[in-house]
Design a protein around this motif. Structure first.
Motif, PDB file in Angstrom:
ATOM      1  N   LYS A 191      36.623 -36.860   9.714  1.00  0.00           N
ATOM      2  CA  LYS A 191      35.444 -35.983   9.754  1.00  0.00           C
ATOM      3  C   LYS A 191      34.872 -35.762   8.361  1.00  0.00           C
ATOM      4  O   LYS A 191      33.654 -35.658   8.186  1.00  0.00           O
ATOM      5  CB  LYS A 191      35.821 -34.655  10.393  1.00  0.00           C
ATOM      6  N   ALA A 192      35.757 -35.678   7.368  1.00  0.00           N
ATOM      7  CA  ALA A 192      35.286 -35.488   5.994  1.00  0.00           C
ATOM      8  C   ALA A 192      34.586 -36.729   5.456  1.00  0.00           C
ATOM      9  O   ALA A 192      33.746 -36.636   4.551  1.00  0.00           O
ATOM     10  CB  ALA A 192      36.464 -35.118   5.099  1.00  0.00           C
ATOM     11  N   LEU A 193      34.919 -37.910   6.005  1.00  0.00           N
ATOM     12  CA  LEU A 193      34.308 -39.151   5.531  1.00  0.00           C
ATOM     13  C   LEU A 193      32.824 -39.254   5.904  1.00  0.00           C
ATOM     14  O   LEU A 193      32.030 -39.818   5.148  1.00  0.00           O
ATOM     15  CB  LEU A 193      35.038 -40.359   6.141  1.00  0.00           C
ATOM     16  N   TYR A 194      32.448 -38.707   7.065  1.00  0.00           N
ATOM     17  CA  TYR A 194      31.128 -38.994   7.629  1.00  0.00           C
ATOM     18  C   TYR A 194      29.972 -38.584   6.713  1.00  0.00           C
ATOM     19  O   TYR A 194      29.079 -39.401   6.434  1.00  0.00           O
ATOM     20  CB  TYR A 194      30.981 -38.342   9.005  1.00  0.00           C
ATOM     21  N   PRO A 195      29.932 -37.328   6.221  1.00  0.00           N
ATOM     22  CA  PRO A 195      28.792 -36.986   5.352  1.00  0.00           C
ATOM     23  C   PRO A 195      28.754 -37.811   4.073  1.00  0.00           C
ATOM     24  O   PRO A 195      27.665 -38.147   3.578  1.00  0.00           O
ATOM     25  CB  PRO A 195      29.005 -35.489   5.057  1.00  0.00           C
ATOM     26  N   GLY A 196      29.920 -38.142   3.541  1.00  0.00           N
ATOM     27  CA  GLY A 196      29.942 -38.963   2.332  1.00  0.00           C
ATOM     28  C   GLY A 196      29.404 -40.360   2.589  1.00  0.00           C
ATOM     29  O   GLY A 196      28.611 -40.889   1.797  1.00  0.00           O
ATOM     30  N   LEU A 197      29.825 -40.970   3.692  1.00  0.00           N
ATOM     31  CA  LEU A 197      29.332 -42.309   4.017  1.00  0.00           C
ATOM     32  C   LEU A 197      27.836 -42.276   4.363  1.00  0.00           C
ATOM     33  O   LEU A 197      27.096 -43.194   4.009  1.00  0.00           O
ATOM     34  CB  LEU A 197      30.134 -42.885   5.186  1.00  0.00           C
ATOM     35  N   SER A 198      27.411 -41.228   5.060  1.00  0.00           N
ATOM     36  CA  SER A 198      25.992 -41.130   5.430  1.00  0.00           C
ATOM     37  C   SER A 198      25.098 -41.057   4.205  1.00  0.00           C
ATOM     38  O   SER A 198      23.974 -41.570   4.209  1.00  0.00           O
ATOM     39  CB  SER A 198      25.772 -39.896   6.308  1.00  0.00           C
ATOM     40  N   SER A 199      25.591 -40.429   3.142  1.00  0.00           N
ATOM     41  CA  SER A 199      24.784 -40.310   1.923  1.00  0.00           C
ATOM     42  C   SER A 199      24.643 -41.640   1.190  1.00  0.00           C
ATOM     43  O   SER A 199      23.844 -41.753   0.267  1.00  0.00           O
ATOM     44  CB  SER A 199      25.399 -39.268   0.985  1.00  0.00           C
ATOM     45  N   LEU A 200      25.421 -42.652   1.617  1.00  0.00           N
ATOM     46  CA  LEU A 200      25.383 -43.961   0.960  1.00  0.00           C
ATOM     47  C   LEU A 200      24.696 -45.021   1.816  1.00  0.00           C
ATOM     48  O   LEU A 200      24.910 -46.213   1.617  1.00  0.00           O
ATOM     49  CB  LEU A 200      26.821 -44.416   0.637  1.00  0.00           C
ATOM     50  N   LEU A 215      32.185 -45.132  10.018  1.00  0.00           N
ATOM     51  CA  LEU A 215      31.420 -46.114   9.246  1.00  0.00           C
ATOM     52  C   LEU A 215      30.280 -46.696  10.080  1.00  0.00           C
ATOM     53  O   LEU A 215      29.155 -46.852   9.592  1.00  0.00           O
ATOM     54  CB  LEU A 215      32.349 -47.230   8.768  1.00  0.00           C
ATOM     55  N   ALA A 216      30.564 -47.009  11.349  1.00  0.00           N
ATOM     56  CA  ALA A 216      29.529 -47.549  12.232  1.00  0.00           C
ATOM     57  C   ALA A 216      28.402 -46.537  12.446  1.00  0.00           C
ATOM     58  O   ALA A 216      27.216 -46.884  12.415  1.00  0.00           O
ATOM     59  CB  ALA A 216      30.151 -47.951  13.567  1.00  0.00           C
ATOM     60  N   MET A 217      28.775 -45.280  12.658  1.00  0.00           N
ATOM     61  CA  MET A 217      27.760 -44.246  12.873  1.00  0.00           C
ATOM     62  C   MET A 217      26.931 -44.018  11.614  1.00  0.00           C
ATOM     63  O   MET A 217      25.707 -43.880  11.679  1.00  0.00           O
ATOM     64  CB  MET A 217      28.440 -42.951  13.314  1.00  0.00           C
ATOM     65  N   ALA A 218      27.583 -43.980  10.459  1.00  0.00           N
ATOM     66  CA  ALA A 218      26.858 -43.778   9.203  1.00  0.00           C
ATOM     67  C   ALA A 218      25.915 -44.934   8.913  1.00  0.00           C
ATOM     68  O   ALA A 218      24.861 -44.753   8.292  1.00  0.00           O
ATOM     69  CB  ALA A 218      27.844 -43.594   8.056  1.00  0.00           C
TER      70      ALA A 218
END
Length: 277
Positions: free
Chosen positions: A76-85, A156-159
């Motif tokens: 869950k913590a990964l998602y906002p970080g990956l989305s910003s990239l 990763l797929a969602m981001a």
């Protein structure tokens, strides 16, 4: 929030089609995931009866403890970080692989450790009389742990906005899991259900690797390589618990809480030393 990230919202339908497609595929994938997770109890309840099925899913709840309490918050913590990239796919991929490496260092030893301590842990948590649940935890937990290490690939797929392969992954998993579970349970009963679940979980790792390749265009084995340090460092700990620990009578004579503490401390020391080496 406006001070931290200035943005003036305005009404527009520019992204409506993209948003609808994204949420549509996510909804379909979620429906198949729910079927994959909940169809098993119906099948086993019919084939094994109420008591074995209850034992099976108590064991499964404990087996999923590591993934639910350790891996899921990290994902869950990964998602906002990956989305910003999103605008830098290469950097997004590197961030995901770093997350896989970090999860493997924590989740892999915890999952295998729980499997090695299954009998004492189940007895401590539930009391005596759960030998069937013990066998579930001892067999399924390592597979669930390894599966959890790669669970961030869905994030990763969602981001990345590439969510259609999620549906394909769940369809493949359903077509694999259900025939295997039914066949193994009919032929071998309770043990067959346990091993079918463990094997299908290992196969799911392959599907996660396939999903990673579809989303990134990278080699399918890259996440497994990122996790290799944490996974390989479990091997010396496994040797200890499988081949040396059973012969130490002084530990067996301790009360159950003492055995658990001694085994946890020993496992942490062996694993930590393996990582450093």
């Amino acid at each position: 929030s406006y001070v931290m990230r200035p943005f003036r919202p305005g009404f527009s339908l520019h992204g409506f089609r993209k948003m609808l497609g994204f949420t549509g595929w996510i909804t379909i994938a979620g429906a198949f995931t729910a079927i994959n997770n909940k169809f098993g109890p119906l099948v086993l309840g019919r084939l094994l009866g109420t008591a074995p099925t209850g034992n099976f899913y108590v064991g499964m709840a404990l087996s999923d403890l590591v993934g639910r309490e350790l891996a899921l918050p990290m994902v869950k913590a990964l998602y906002p970080g990956l989305s910003s990239l999103q605008n830098d796919p290469a950097q997004m991929n590197r961030a995901y692989l770093s997350g896989v490496e970090a999860m493997s260092m924590i989740v892999a030893p915890a999952a295998f450790g729980l499997a090695f301590l299954a009998e004492d842990m189940v007895t401590f948590v539930l009391g005596d009389g759960w030998p069937m649940a013990v066998s579930v935890v001892a067999t399924v937990t390592p597979a669930y742990g390894l599966m959890s290490v790669l669970s961030g690939v869905q994030t990763l797929a969602m981001a990345s906005g590439k969510v259609r392969p999620l549906v394909i992954r769940e369809l493949f998993y359903f077509s694999l899991q259900m025939p295997l579970l039914v066949t193994a349970t009919v032929l071998y009963g309770f043990k067959g259900a346990i091993w079918a679940t463990a094997i299908s979980s290992l196969c799911y790792i392959g599907l996660q690797s396939w999903l990673y390749a579809q989303v990134t265009g990278d080699k399918w084995w890259r996440p497994l390589w990122s996790a290799h340090r944490g996974i390989l460092s479990v091997i010396p700990m496994a040797f200890w618990f499988l081949f040396f620990r059973p012969d130490i009578a002084s530990i067996e004579e301790l009360p159950i809480m003492g055995r658990i503490l001694m085994d946890v401390v020993t496992g942490v020391m062996i694993y930590g030393g393996s990582v450093l080496i």
